[in-house]
Every structure is written in C-alpha cells, then in structure tokens.
Design a protein around this motif. Sequence first.
Motif, short mmCIF file in Angstrom:
data_model
loop_
_atom_site.label_atom_id
_atom_site.label_comp_id
_atom_site.label_asym_id
_atom_site.label_seq_id
_atom_site.Cartn_x
_atom_site.Cartn_y
_atom_site.Cartn_z
N GLN A 1 0.84 -1.18 0.00
CA GLN A 1 0.00 0.00 0.00
C GLN A 1 0.88 1.24 0.00
O GLN A 1 1.85 1.34 0.74
CB GLN A 1 -0.91 -0.01 1.22
N GLU A 2 0.54 2.18 -0.84
CA GLU A 2 1.31 3.41 -0.98
C GLU A 2 1.03 4.35 0.20
O GLU A 2 -0.09 4.58 0.58
CB GLU A 2 0.88 4.10 -2.29
N LYS A 3 2.11 4.85 0.79
CA LYS A 3 1.97 5.75 1.93
C LYS A 3 1.78 7.18 1.43
O LYS A 3 2.57 7.68 0.65
CB LYS A 3 3.21 5.66 2.81
N ARG A 4 0.70 7.81 1.87
CA ARG A 4 0.43 9.19 1.47
C ARG A 4 1.25 10.14 2.31
O ARG A 4 1.44 9.93 3.49
CB ARG A 4 -1.04 9.54 1.64
N SER A 5 1.73 11.21 1.66
CA SER A 5 2.47 12.21 2.42
C SER A 5 1.49 12.99 3.29
O SER A 5 0.31 13.13 2.96
CB SER A 5 3.21 13.15 1.48
N GLU A 6 1.98 13.47 4.38
CA GLU A 6 1.14 14.24 5.29
C GLU A 6 0.75 15.55 4.61
O GLU A 6 1.56 16.19 3.97
CB GLU A 6 1.89 14.54 6.59
N ARG A 7 -0.50 15.93 4.80
CA ARG A 7 -0.97 17.19 4.24
C ARG A 7 -0.89 18.26 5.32
O ARG A 7 -1.28 18.05 6.45
CB ARG A 7 -2.39 17.07 3.75
N ARG A 8 -0.35 19.39 4.92
CA ARG A 8 -0.25 20.51 5.86
C ARG A 8 -1.41 21.46 5.61
O ARG A 8 -1.90 21.59 4.50
CB ARG A 8 1.07 21.23 5.66
N SER A 9 -1.80 22.14 6.67
CA SER A 9 -2.88 23.10 6.51
C SER A 9 -2.39 24.29 5.70
O SER A 9 -1.19 24.51 5.53
CB SER A 9 -3.38 23.56 7.88
N PHE A 10 -3.35 25.07 5.23
CA PHE A 10 -3.06 26.24 4.41
C PHE A 10 -2.05 27.17 5.08
O PHE A 10 -1.11 27.65 4.46
CB PHE A 10 -4.37 26.99 4.12
N GLY A 11 -2.21 27.41 6.35
CA GLY A 11 -1.34 28.33 7.08
C GLY A 11 0.07 27.83 7.27
O GLY A 11 0.98 28.60 7.54
N GLU A 12 0.29 26.53 7.14
CA GLU A 12 1.62 25.95 7.34
C GLU A 12 2.43 25.84 6.06
O GLU A 12 3.61 25.55 6.10
CB GLU A 12 1.48 24.56 7.96
N ARG A 13 1.81 26.05 4.94
CA ARG A 13 2.51 25.90 3.65
C ARG A 13 3.29 27.15 3.30
O ARG A 13 2.93 28.25 3.67
CB ARG A 13 1.50 25.63 2.54
N GLN A 14 4.36 26.95 2.55
CA GLN A 14 5.14 28.08 2.04
C GLN A 14 4.64 28.39 0.64
O GLN A 14 4.57 27.52 -0.21
CB GLN A 14 6.63 27.76 2.00
N PHE A 15 4.26 29.64 0.39
CA PHE A 15 3.82 30.07 -0.93
C PHE A 15 4.87 31.00 -1.52
O PHE A 15 5.65 31.62 -0.81
CB PHE A 15 2.47 30.78 -0.83
N TYR A 16 4.86 31.07 -2.88
CA TYR A 16 5.87 31.85 -3.59
C TYR A 16 5.21 32.79 -4.59
O TYR A 16 4.14 32.50 -5.11
CB TYR A 16 6.83 30.91 -4.32
N ARG A 17 5.86 33.90 -4.85
CA ARG A 17 5.37 34.87 -5.82
C ARG A 17 5.38 34.25 -7.22
O ARG A 17 6.28 33.50 -7.57
CB ARG A 17 6.21 36.14 -5.78
N SER A 18 4.38 34.60 -8.02
CA SER A 18 4.18 33.95 -9.31
C SER A 18 5.28 34.24 -10.34
O SER A 18 5.59 33.40 -11.16
CB SER A 18 2.83 34.35 -9.89
N GLN A 19 5.87 35.42 -10.32
CA GLN A 19 6.88 35.75 -11.33
C GLN A 19 8.30 35.71 -10.78
O GLN A 19 9.21 35.30 -11.48
CB GLN A 19 6.60 37.13 -11.92
N THR A 20 8.49 36.12 -9.55
CA THR A 20 9.85 36.20 -9.01
C THR A 20 10.25 34.94 -8.26
O THR A 20 11.43 34.77 -7.96
CB THR A 20 9.99 37.39 -8.06
N CYS A 21 9.28 34.10 -7.92
CA CYS A 21 9.52 32.86 -7.16
C CYS A 21 10.07 33.11 -5.77
O CYS A 21 10.63 32.20 -5.15
CB CYS A 21 10.44 31.92 -7.94
N LEU A 22 9.93 34.31 -5.27
CA LEU A 22 10.36 34.62 -3.91
C LEU A 22 9.28 34.18 -2.93
O LEU A 22 8.09 34.22 -3.24
CB LEU A 22 10.62 36.12 -3.76
N PRO A 23 9.69 33.76 -1.72
CA PRO A 23 8.70 33.34 -0.73
C PRO A 23 7.80 34.51 -0.32
O PRO A 23 8.23 35.66 -0.29
CB PRO A 23 9.53 32.88 0.46
#
Length: 94
Positions: A1-23
């Motif tokens: 059985q394939e182990k699923r990666s843990e899902r982080r909540s929205f607030g715990e994720r790192q997001f990046y800018r669409s053009q500059t790729c900066l956090p």
Amino acid sequence: QEKRSERRSFGERQFYRSQTCLPIDPEDLDYDSDDDVDDEWQLAQAERLMDEFEDVTLREKAFMKLWNRFVHRHAILADFQVPLACETFARNFG
C-alpha cells in the motif's frame, strides 16, 4: 500500500510569488506584488534604443515602435498567432 504524504494546513505551507519565485510572508498571502507590473519603462527604453539606430528612417522607427507596442498589448505567444496578429495590426493601423 502506498503511503500518502502528510498534508499541511493552508497556514503551514510556504507560498511563492508567481513571477519572481520569492517566498511570500504569511501576512502578505492576500496580496501578490507581481500583479503590480509596470512595464511601460521597458517599452520606453526599447524605443530610446531604437531612436539610436542610424540606418533606419524615422518612419521605419515609428512603424517598429507601433508594432512593438501592439505585440506587447496582444501577447503573441506562438508562431501560429502571427498571421492573425498581422491582419489585426493592418486593420487597426493600416
């Protein structure tokens, strides 16, 4: 059985800018400064450089500037779009 990666909540994720790729800082998630692009200066700079051409007439320079602004506004992304863009340009400015 394939182990699923843990899902982080929205607030715990790192997001990046669409053009500059900066956090993006968590407090800035509702605003993306990449949407504030003012590229008029790039067009103006390109036109200044065109003005330095010595082997091109003023009329030819004006045509090139008009075409560059047209292409910039209409975002021609693939070669198959060029014929229609040329027709549209000719209808608008011909």
